[in-house]
Design a protein around this motif. Structure first.
Motif, short mmCIF file in Angstrom:
data_model
loop_
_atom_site.label_atom_id
_atom_site.label_comp_id
_atom_site.label_asym_id
_atom_site.label_seq_id
_atom_site.Cartn_x
_atom_site.Cartn_y
_atom_site.Cartn_z
N VAL A 1 -4.38 16.25 14.54
CA VAL A 1 -3.89 15.86 13.22
C VAL A 1 -2.92 14.68 13.34
N PHE A 2 -1.98 14.77 14.29
CA PHE A 2 -0.97 13.72 14.41
C PHE A 2 -1.53 12.46 15.08
N GLN A 3 -2.50 12.62 15.97
CA GLN A 3 -3.16 11.44 16.53
C GLN A 3 -3.84 10.66 15.41
N ALA A 4 -4.52 11.39 14.54
CA ALA A 4 -5.19 10.74 13.41
C ALA A 4 -4.17 10.16 12.43
N ALA A 5 -3.06 10.87 12.22
CA ALA A 5 -2.03 10.40 11.29
C ALA A 5 -1.47 9.05 11.72
N ALA A 6 -1.30 8.87 13.04
CA ALA A 6 -0.77 7.59 13.54
C ALA A 6 -1.73 6.44 13.27
N ILE A 7 -3.03 6.72 13.27
CA ILE A 7 -4.02 5.67 13.03
C ILE A 7 -4.21 5.45 11.52
N VAL A 8 -4.34 6.53 10.73
CA VAL A 8 -4.58 6.34 9.30
C VAL A 8 -3.34 5.83 8.58
N TYR A 9 -2.20 5.79 9.27
CA TYR A 9 -1.01 5.16 8.68
C TYR A 9 -1.32 3.72 8.27
N PHE A 10 -2.28 3.12 8.99
CA PHE A 10 -2.74 1.77 8.66
C PHE A 10 -3.20 1.71 7.21
N ALA A 11 -3.74 2.82 6.68
CA ALA A 11 -4.24 2.84 5.31
C ALA A 11 -3.11 2.71 4.29
N TYR A 12 -1.87 3.05 4.70
CA TYR A 12 -0.72 2.92 3.79
C TYR A 12 -0.02 1.58 3.95
N GLY A 13 -0.43 0.82 4.94
CA GLY A 13 0.21 -0.47 5.17
C GLY A 13 -0.06 -1.42 4.03
N GLY A 14 0.89 -2.30 3.77
CA GLY A 14 0.73 -3.28 2.72
C GLY A 14 1.71 -3.12 1.59
N PHE A 15 2.31 -1.91 1.43
CA PHE A 15 3.25 -1.74 0.33
C PHE A 15 4.47 -2.65 0.47
N ASP A 16 4.79 -3.02 1.72
CA ASP A 16 5.94 -3.89 1.93
C ASP A 16 5.70 -5.28 1.33
N ASN A 17 4.43 -5.63 1.09
CA ASN A 17 4.15 -6.91 0.42
C ASN A 17 4.78 -6.97 -0.97
N ILE A 18 4.88 -5.81 -1.62
CA ILE A 18 5.45 -5.79 -2.98
C ILE A 18 6.92 -6.19 -2.93
N ALA A 19 7.63 -5.74 -1.88
CA ALA A 19 9.05 -6.08 -1.75
C ALA A 19 9.26 -7.58 -1.61
N THR A 20 8.29 -8.28 -1.00
CA THR A 20 8.43 -9.73 -0.80
C THR A 20 8.29 -10.49 -2.12
N MET A 21 7.79 -9.82 -3.17
CA MET A 21 7.61 -10.49 -4.45
C MET A 21 8.82 -10.34 -5.36
#
Length: 587
Positions: free
Chosen positions: A269-289
């Motif tokens: 579960v946690f091995q997969a969690a570390a990889i699928v975290y990539f799916a949540y990446g990108g929200f920090d782009n909103i902060a740059t706006m």
């Protein structure tokens, strides 16, 4: 007098945006001659110490640093734009590509728990980003926040990882775009790639990925508001497809496919969690706006927290529907949803899924080009990279040079590298920055320069080191002995009491002005622990690549970045002293 007047007139005239002289790239004193550069290198130790302890401040980031761009970005975004940018930036390759891959290899039906774990960790980071973005509404995102709280050197480490994250993230999504495009054409995923004799993982050249990156970046460079309109339309189409996937998946659900639920145990579960975290990446782009947001104190919390809360629920429902539709051993790791629908007799649905995935990945690239260009702009404003990249076009109000830097470098990586090589490296870089952001938030709340007693500052440093060390210990013990428990009796209490120590023995030195992270120091401390834990769940190969990239970054810093930022900082301090002496701050 005539020559002086002529010089003043020339200085008053705006310079052309399209310029590329040496002065535009290296205006600092250290790079004006070889003798200056040799002198700067001989002072590397002194300068490094200065930059480690040097700090920016909120007013400097929002005011003085922004002037390096010469022109302002246009304030044209509302909370509605930010919510849709959240959907466009986050929902893409991760959910469509990595869900099947990790359910098949590591988590099984418990992939939904992997998304829950990653989602909780992501939301903790979202809290930290939101508080900073409201208080320091500039284009630099995490780079600017770390520069204020942890200093120039820590900010450079973040900047290097941001650059890596931008380039690798774009490349990974562009490669996935090609795979789903071939699915729409009913062809093999690699059929449109050029096969070569290069090393495995780099032997399939992808010209389509390059074209997609260039098109997305061109749209982002034309106008922020027009990019937002395009993102609304594409994200709305993508959301319709996602709703279909969830409803159709549950309509063809077979609960027997959920057994065994944990085929590889909690470790999987946690091995997969570390990889699928990539799916949540990108929200920090909103902060740059934030710099282009009309009302940051209202719009950023609504945009960031609203979009990420909905996305977490969507991801969990999509993962669960896939696990119930098909046995985890039968899930295709390359095109999970398309093959799953074929298995239940909905052959036509694979084209709809591929179309939705294409739309999602297109918006990820589009919003990524927008946000990443702003990251690079602020990094260049601080002279970590040549300030030429910080220039904002006077007509479009967009950072064209910064966007081109990301586009060209990302295209080169996308052309050669496979998704498997890219995703794990991206996760290390992303998790590392999020961990640093949580540390920075605790520093912001409990340390104020010139106010906090030295004794309290020392206590804070000790408690933070204990939190980080205990979190790393928990992660290491998990990796070495997944079924053990004895090590946790040391590491978890140590984390708990270190966090409690901050809560009990240190007064908060600064309260958020508008919106703040709740339950400080517990939530930021938990964010540190979860990010480090997920980092520890990644393979050794990912850390080797991460280490090599970090060494390259440090070499650049020692020979270029350190001296550029040192000159800029001391040039500004000398200017401030001169203005105070003349009593005329605005000559």
């Amino acid at each position: 007098m005539g020559s002086v007047g002529k010089e003043s007139i020339n200085e008053a005239q705006p310079r052309s945006y399209w310029r590329w002289s040496k002065k535009d790239f290296f205006p600092e004193e250290s790079f004006q001659s070889w003798s200056n550069y040799r002198s700067a290198l001989s002072q590397t130790g002194i300068r490094f110490k200065d930059r480690v302890v040097g700090r920016s401040d909120d007013a400097n980031e929002v005011g003085e640093v922004r002037k390096e761009s010469e022109n302002d970005m246009k304030k044209c975004l509302s909370w509605w734009d930010l919510i849709w940018f959240g959907f466009g930036s986050v929902i893409g390759a991760g959910i469509f590509v990595l869900t099947g891959q990790e359910a098949h290899k590591h988590a099984g039906p418990a992939i939904v728990l992997s998304y829950v774990a990653s989602g909780i960790s992501a939301m903790l980071s979202v809290f930290c980003y939101t508080e900073f973005a409201v208080e320091i509404p500039v284009a630099g995102g995490s780079f600017a926040y770390l520069r204020v709280e942890l200093g120039d050197f820590a900010a450079f480490i973040a900047a290097g990882n941001i650059l890596l994250e931008c380039m690798v993230g774009n490349a990974a999504v562009a490669r996935a775009w090609t795979s789903y495009f071939t699915t729409l054409l009913n062809r093999h995923p690699n059929s449109l790639r050029i096969h070569t004799n290069l090393a495995d993982g780099y032997n399939l050249l992808d010209p389509i990925a390059v074209v997609v990156l260039v098109v997305a970046s061109t749209i982002a460079m034309t106008s922020t508001k027009k990019t937002s309109y395009f993102n609304w339309i594409a994200s709305a189409i993508n959301n319709i497809v996602i709703i279909f996937v969830i409803i159709a998946g549950f309509a063809h659900a077979d609960t027997t496919n959920l057994s065994p639920f944990l085929p590889h145990g909690a470790e999987g579960v946690f091995q997969a969690a570390a990889i699928v975290y990539f799916a949540y990446g990108g929200f920090d782009n909103i902060a740059t706006m934030a710099e282009e947001t009309r009302n940051p104190s209202r719009d950023i919390p609504l945009g960031l927290l609203g979009s990420m809360s909905l996305i977490t629920v969507i991801y969990c429902l999509m993962a669960l529907s896939l696990s119930m539709m098909q046995k985890y051993t039968d899930i295709d790791p390359n095109a999970a949803y398309s093959v799953a629908f074929q298995s239940v007799g909905m052959n036509w649905a694979k084209y709809l899924v591929a179309l939705g995935a294409l739309k999602g990945m297109t918006t990820v690239l589009l919003v990524g080009a927008l946000g990443q260009g702003r990251y690079i702009t602020h990094i260049a404003r601080a002279h970590m990279i040549p300030p030429w990249f910080s220039l904002v076009h006077p007509v479009t109000g967009t950072p064209i040079y910064a966007t081109l830097l990301i586009t060209i470098s990302g295209s080169c990586i996308a052309f050669f590298s496979g998704l498997g090589v890219l995703s794990s490296l991206l996760s290390v870089s992303t998790l590392f920055i999020f961990m640093m952001m949580s540390v920075a938030l605790l520093v912001r709340r409990y340390y104020a320069r010139g106010i906090t007693p030295q004794r309290d500052a020392l206590k804070l440093m000790i408690f933070l080191l204990l939190i980080i060390a205990s979190s790393m210990g928990t992660s290491a013990y998990w990796g070495l002995n997944p079924k053990g428990w004895l090590g946790y009796t040391i590491t978890i209490p140590l984390w708990f009491f270190a966090t409690l120590g901050i809560s009990v023995f240190l007064p908060q030195q600064r309260a958020p002005k508008v919106w703040g992270v709740p339950l400080v120091p517990w939530l930021p401390s938990l964010s540190i622990a979860t990010n480090l834990f997920l980092m520890g769940s990644l393979g050794a190969e990912a850390f080797m690549r991460f280490g090599i990239c970090t060494v390259v970054m440090l070499i650049y810093y020692v020979f270029v970045g350190l001296h550029a930022t040192y000159d800029l900082a001391h040039q500004k301090s000398s200017k401030t002293v001169d203005e105070e002496d003349t009593g005329n701050p605005n000559p």
